[in-house]
Design a protein around this motif. Structure first.
Motif, PDB file in Angstrom:
ATOM      1  N   ALA A 121     -21.509 -11.857   1.231  1.00 32.70           N
ATOM      2  CA  ALA A 121     -21.797 -10.424   1.260  1.00 32.70           C
ATOM      3  C   ALA A 121     -22.112  -9.924  -0.149  1.00 32.70           C
ATOM      4  O   ALA A 121     -21.574 -10.432  -1.136  1.00 32.70           O
ATOM      5  CB  ALA A 121     -20.617  -9.660   1.845  1.00 32.70           C
ATOM      6  N   TYR A 149     -25.464  -5.540  14.230  1.00 30.64           N
ATOM      7  CA  TYR A 149     -24.096  -5.272  13.779  1.00 30.64           C
ATOM      8  C   TYR A 149     -23.106  -6.221  14.430  1.00 30.64           C
ATOM      9  O   TYR A 149     -22.161  -6.703  13.785  1.00 30.64           O
ATOM     10  CB  TYR A 149     -23.720  -3.814  14.070  1.00 30.64           C
ATOM     11  CG  TYR A 149     -22.461  -3.380  13.370  1.00 30.64           C
ATOM     12  CD1 TYR A 149     -22.488  -3.006  12.032  1.00 30.64           C
ATOM     13  CD2 TYR A 149     -21.236  -3.385  14.023  1.00 30.64           C
ATOM     14  CE1 TYR A 149     -21.330  -2.629  11.365  1.00 30.64           C
ATOM     15  CE2 TYR A 149     -20.076  -3.009  13.373  1.00 30.64           C
ATOM     16  CZ  TYR A 149     -20.134  -2.633  12.043  1.00 30.64           C
ATOM     17  OH  TYR A 149     -18.986  -2.272  11.390  1.00 30.64           O
ATOM     18  N   LYS A 166     -21.118  -8.313  11.813  1.00 27.47           N
ATOM     19  CA  LYS A 166     -19.714  -7.862  11.809  1.00 27.47           C
ATOM     20  C   LYS A 166     -19.304  -7.227  10.481  1.00 27.47           C
ATOM     21  O   LYS A 166     -18.141  -7.259  10.099  1.00 27.47           O
ATOM     22  CB  LYS A 166     -18.756  -9.013  12.148  1.00 27.47           C
ATOM     23  CG  LYS A 166     -18.983  -9.615  13.529  1.00 27.47           C
ATOM     24  CD  LYS A 166     -18.014 -10.742  13.814  1.00 27.47           C
ATOM     25  CE  LYS A 166     -18.158 -11.260  15.224  1.00 27.47           C
ATOM     26  NZ  LYS A 166     -19.497 -11.864  15.502  1.00 27.47           N
ATOM     27  N   LYS A 167     -20.251  -6.659   9.786  1.00 27.24           N
ATOM     28  CA  LYS A 167     -19.999  -5.925   8.548  1.00 27.24           C
ATOM     29  C   LYS A 167     -21.056  -4.836   8.413  1.00 27.24           C
ATOM     30  O   LYS A 167     -22.140  -4.938   8.993  1.00 27.24           O
ATOM     31  CB  LYS A 167     -20.141  -6.855   7.329  1.00 27.24           C
ATOM     32  CG  LYS A 167     -18.966  -7.746   7.008  1.00 27.24           C
ATOM     33  CD  LYS A 167     -19.269  -8.578   5.758  1.00 27.24           C
ATOM     34  CE  LYS A 167     -18.098  -9.446   5.371  1.00 27.24           C
ATOM     35  NZ  LYS A 167     -16.965  -8.670   4.849  1.00 27.24           N
ATOM     36  N   THR A 184     -23.599   0.904   9.995  1.00 23.11           N
ATOM     37  CA  THR A 184     -22.156   0.669   9.999  1.00 23.11           C
ATOM     38  C   THR A 184     -21.572   1.282  11.253  1.00 23.11           C
ATOM     39  O   THR A 184     -22.291   1.885  12.065  1.00 23.11           O
ATOM     40  CB  THR A 184     -21.463   1.226   8.744  1.00 23.11           C
ATOM     41  OG1 THR A 184     -20.152   0.663   8.644  1.00 23.11           O
ATOM     42  CG2 THR A 184     -21.346   2.752   8.777  1.00 23.11           C
ATOM     43  N   GLU A 222     -14.621   2.115  12.892  1.00 26.04           N
ATOM     44  CA  GLU A 222     -13.792   0.954  12.583  1.00 26.04           C
ATOM     45  C   GLU A 222     -12.879   1.279  11.399  1.00 26.04           C
ATOM     46  O   GLU A 222     -13.327   1.415  10.268  1.00 26.04           O
ATOM     47  CB  GLU A 222     -14.662  -0.264  12.265  1.00 26.04           C
ATOM     48  CG  GLU A 222     -15.359  -0.842  13.482  1.00 26.04           C
ATOM     49  CD  GLU A 222     -15.836  -2.259  13.243  1.00 26.04           C
ATOM     50  OE1 GLU A 222     -15.306  -2.932  12.334  1.00 26.04           O
ATOM     51  OE2 GLU A 222     -16.735  -2.693  13.974  1.00 26.04           O
ATOM     52  N   LEU A 236     -12.711  -0.656   8.005  1.00 27.42           N
ATOM     53  CA  LEU A 236     -13.853  -0.511   7.096  1.00 27.42           C
ATOM     54  C   LEU A 236     -13.783   0.789   6.311  1.00 27.42           C
ATOM     55  O   LEU A 236     -14.789   1.239   5.762  1.00 27.42           O
ATOM     56  CB  LEU A 236     -15.168  -0.546   7.881  1.00 27.42           C
ATOM     57  CG  LEU A 236     -15.494  -1.849   8.620  1.00 27.42           C
ATOM     58  CD1 LEU A 236     -16.765  -1.678   9.442  1.00 27.42           C
ATOM     59  CD2 LEU A 236     -15.647  -3.001   7.644  1.00 27.42           C
ATOM     60  N   ASN A 265     -16.922   2.344   4.218  1.00 30.55           N
ATOM     61  CA  ASN A 265     -17.522   3.458   4.955  1.00 30.55           C
ATOM     62  C   ASN A 265     -17.455   4.760   4.174  1.00 30.55           C
ATOM     63  O   ASN A 265     -18.358   5.601   4.267  1.00 30.55           O
ATOM     64  CB  ASN A 265     -16.860   3.617   6.323  1.00 30.55           C
ATOM     65  CG  ASN A 265     -17.452   2.667   7.356  1.00 30.55           C
ATOM     66  OD1 ASN A 265     -18.513   2.086   7.138  1.00 30.55           O
ATOM     67  ND2 ASN A 265     -16.767   2.509   8.480  1.00 30.55           N
ATOM     68  N   ALA A 283     -25.445  -8.275   4.398  1.00 30.37           N
ATOM     69  CA  ALA A 283     -24.093  -7.796   4.666  1.00 30.37           C
ATOM     70  C   ALA A 283     -23.507  -7.244   3.370  1.00 30.37           C
ATOM     71  O   ALA A 283     -23.668  -7.824   2.302  1.00 30.37           O
ATOM     72  CB  ALA A 283     -23.231  -8.935   5.194  1.00 30.37           C
ATOM     73  N   SER A 335     -20.632  -5.810   0.663  1.00 30.01           N
ATOM     74  CA  SER A 335     -19.245  -5.851   0.195  1.00 30.01           C
ATOM     75  C   SER A 335     -18.826  -4.484  -0.351  1.00 30.01           C
ATOM     76  O   SER A 335     -17.735  -4.003  -0.068  1.00 30.01           O
ATOM     77  CB  SER A 335     -19.077  -6.915  -0.886  1.00 30.01           C
ATOM     78  OG  SER A 335     -19.932  -6.649  -2.001  1.00 30.01           O
TER      79      SER A 335
END
Length: 276
Positions: A16, A130, A134-135, A190, A194, A197, A201, A265, A267
């Protein structure tokens, strides 16, 4: 494996990445752009890709913008110009808010989709991306939209009149709906629901927002396109003479027939306005 058999999302083995931003979509939407930001210019060549609100001329033409191949493309919002509602371009730009994909980073995934039959709705495409990554992610690439629903702001957000409260002023030109169009597309996704995150976010609030004009529920997203006058085989083939419109893209009413894209993805995000 993706639900759509013609959609292939593959990992590259890269980790990421940190992406970036200049300014904030919150200031753009509130039409309260800081003078410190509008008094300086940036070089498009410093970034791999970017999108949001910018101008290669002056603040009176700030509009929907996208950076690709060392060039900033913008739909001019200057009603006094003969280029109003047309794409203008340049290698330097000023901005009220820009999401940045930096040079030198490697995609974490590759995505291809092609169908001779039913296209994939853009929101379904977002969901599949997504679910695979998964990020939070950004994606960018070339493709063809079977259906495009887009718009371009027609007034620079400078006077403190919030965009969503003054729709008629900011969007005097009807929304665009066209079929079978070649594009370069870039977006950020995004899921603000969640909880794990929460940190990234919170950072992504500089680029993502709830658009009351886009009625399709789903993954939180912000997506732009430039439409192309002709098909290109590579992103590197996009030049000013191949570019037509520069638009904000709605998920509602947009469907993808073909796409070849890099996925990044995320970070975390870096503030490029204050980066030295």
């Amino acid at each position: 494996m993706a639900e759509f058999s013609n959609l292939k999302i593959e990992q590259t083995g890269n980790s990421a990445v940190s992406l970036g931003y200049i300014g904030s979509i919150k200031d753009v939407l509130a039409a309260q752009l800081p003078d410190a930001l509008l008094s300086r210019t940036f070089l498009a060549e410093d970034y791999l890709y970017g999108f949001e609100l910018a101008s290669p001329r002056d603040k009176l033409s700030l509009g929907e913008a996208l950076i690709v191949n060392d060039t900033c493309y913008t739909t001019s919002s200057d009603k006094t110009s003969s280029d109003f509602n047309r794409t203008i371009f340049g290698h330097e730009f000023l901005t009220g808010g820009m999401f940045i994909i930096p040079r030198g980073i490697k995609p974490t995934h590759k995505c291809t989709f092609q169908t001779d039959g039913t296209p994939i709705a853009l929101m379904d495409f977002h969901k599949e991306l997504y679910a695979a990554v998964k990020k939070p992610l950004a994606f960018a690439g070339i493709g063809e939209l079977a259906e495009l629903h887009g718009t371009a702001i027609g007034k620079p957000p400078l006077d403190g009149k919030a965009i969503f409260d003054h729709k008629d002023e900011y969007f005097p030109v009807p929304e665009i709906r066209i079929n079978n169009v070649k594009v370069f597309i870039i977006g950020v996704l995004t899921d603000f629901g969640e909880k794990n995150l929460s940190s990234i976010n919170r950072q992504l609030e500089v680029v993502l927002y709830k658009n009351p004009f886009d009625s399709v529920p789903g993954i939180d997203n912000h997506t732009h396109v430039i439409t192309l006058k002709q098909s290109v085989k590579r992103v590197e083939d996009i030049r000013p003479d191949t570019v037509d419109r520069t638009l904000h893209l709605f998920a509602d009413g947009t469907a993808v027939r073909f796409l070849q894209a890099d996925i990044f993805a995320m970070s975390h995000l870096v503030d490029y306005q204050n980066r030295t």
